[in-house]
Design a protein around this motif. Structure first.
Motif, PDB file in Angstrom:
ATOM      1  N   GLY A   1      20.402 -41.924 -74.053  1.00  0.00           N
ATOM      2  CA  GLY A   1      21.018 -42.353 -75.319  1.00  0.00           C
ATOM      3  C   GLY A   1      19.974 -42.529 -76.410  1.00  0.00           C
ATOM      4  O   GLY A   1      20.167 -42.125 -77.566  1.00  0.00           O
ATOM      5  N   LEU A   2      18.852 -43.152 -76.034  1.00  0.00           N
ATOM      6  CA  LEU A   2      17.771 -43.356 -76.995  1.00  0.00           C
ATOM      7  C   LEU A   2      17.157 -42.024 -77.433  1.00  0.00           C
ATOM      8  O   LEU A   2      16.885 -41.801 -78.611  1.00  0.00           O
ATOM      9  N   VAL A   3      16.948 -41.112 -76.486  1.00  0.00           N
ATOM     10  CA  VAL A   3      16.385 -39.793 -76.796  1.00  0.00           C
ATOM     11  C   VAL A   3      17.343 -39.015 -77.696  1.00  0.00           C
ATOM     12  O   VAL A   3      16.932 -38.392 -78.689  1.00  0.00           O
ATOM     13  N   ASN A   4      18.645 -39.044 -77.379  1.00  0.00           N
ATOM     14  CA  ASN A   4      19.637 -38.337 -78.191  1.00  0.00           C
ATOM     15  C   ASN A   4      19.696 -38.905 -79.611  1.00  0.00           C
ATOM     16  O   ASN A   4      19.772 -38.145 -80.581  1.00  0.00           O
ATOM     17  N   THR A   5      19.656 -40.204 -79.726  1.00  0.00           N
ATOM     18  CA  THR A   5      19.677 -40.837 -81.050  1.00  0.00           C
ATOM     19  C   THR A   5      18.435 -40.462 -81.850  1.00  0.00           C
ATOM     20  O   THR A   5      18.514 -40.129 -83.033  1.00  0.00           O
ATOM     21  N   THR A   6      17.278 -40.501 -81.206  1.00  0.00           N
ATOM     22  CA  THR A   6      16.018 -40.152 -81.861  1.00  0.00           C
ATOM     23  C   THR A   6      16.025 -38.690 -82.296  1.00  0.00           C
ATOM     24  O   THR A   6      15.627 -38.359 -83.416  1.00  0.00           O
ATOM     25  N   MET A   7      16.498 -37.812 -81.414  1.00  0.00           N
ATOM     26  CA  MET A   7      16.569 -36.382 -81.741  1.00  0.00           C
ATOM     27  C   MET A   7      17.534 -36.151 -82.906  1.00  0.00           C
ATOM     28  O   MET A   7      17.234 -35.371 -83.826  1.00  0.00           O
ATOM     29  N   GLY A   8      18.653 -36.812 -82.898  1.00  0.00           N
ATOM     30  CA  GLY A   8      19.621 -36.685 -83.994  1.00  0.00           C
ATOM     31  C   GLY A   8      19.026 -37.144 -85.317  1.00  0.00           C
ATOM     32  O   GLY A   8      19.223 -36.501 -86.361  1.00  0.00           O
ATOM     33  N   ALA A   9      18.303 -38.271 -85.285  1.00  0.00           N
ATOM     34  CA  ALA A   9      17.671 -38.781 -86.498  1.00  0.00           C
ATOM     35  C   ALA A   9      16.611 -37.807 -87.015  1.00  0.00           C
ATOM     36  O   ALA A   9      16.503 -37.556 -88.215  1.00  0.00           O
TER      37      ALA A   9
ATOM     38  N   ALA B   1      16.617 -31.760 -91.822  1.00  0.00           N
ATOM     39  CA  ALA B   1      17.620 -31.069 -92.627  1.00  0.00           C
ATOM     40  C   ALA B   1      17.640 -31.614 -94.049  1.00  0.00           C
ATOM     41  O   ALA B   1      17.730 -30.850 -95.022  1.00  0.00           O
ATOM     42  N   SER B   2      17.540 -32.910 -94.183  1.00  0.00           N
ATOM     43  CA  SER B   2      17.519 -33.537 -95.503  1.00  0.00           C
ATOM     44  C   SER B   2      16.280 -33.107 -96.295  1.00  0.00           C
ATOM     45  O   SER B   2      16.364 -32.784 -97.479  1.00  0.00           O
TER      46      SER B   2
END
Length: 150
Positions: free
Chosen positions: A5-13, A19-20
């Motif tokens: 969950g932490l890795v997925n959240t970090t990757m998403g961020a 992208a921004s």
């Protein structure tokens, strides 16, 4: 522990930040390109207006509409007085090579035109008409080239 969950959240961020940043960079580049185009357009217009002013002064002197004791002297300084030369230098800073070459040809044609008027050549003279036509055709070629660069 729940590392996925932490890795997925970090990757998403990280993906969102990248992208921004990419979108912001593209927006900045578009705006910068538009500013450059606007500056170029303004310099083109200023140069063409200066040549039109110089040409109008010369034709009025040649036709006798603006004939006094200083008319021929004014014809001799028309490039400076109408800002043709300073506008040419402005274009030398950022115009493309082919535009600069056409600008120089236009100024050369205008100088020939000016020289004939400052010598007192009449509007009806064939040599005057050839010089005026050459200048107008050269300015038209320059205008077409300028349009293509905008």
């Amino acid at each position: 522990m729940e590392w996925t969950g932490l890795v997925n959240t970090t990757m998403g961020a990280l993906i969102a930040l990248a992208a921004s940043a990419f979108a912001e960079r593209r927006r900045w580049a578009r705006e910068s390109e538009q500013r450059t185009k606007d500056d170029r357009r303004a310099a083109y217009i200023a140069f063409l207006n200066a040549t039109a002013e110089a040409s109008e002064i010369l034709i009025n002197i040649a036709r006798g509409h603006d004939r006094d004791e200083t008319a021929l002297a004014r014809a001799g300084t028309v490039l400076r007085d109408s800002s043709v030369l300073s506008r040419r230098l402005e274009l030398a800073l950022f115009a493309e090579d082919d535009v600069r070459e056409e600008v120089n040809r236009t100024v050369g044609a205008l100088r020939t035109y000016r020289d004939l008027v400052s010598q007192g050549l009449a509007y009806e003279a064939d040599e005057f008409q050839r010089a005026r036509t050459t200048f107008n055709e050269q300015r038209d070629r320059l205008t077409q080239l300028m349009r293509r660069t905008l």
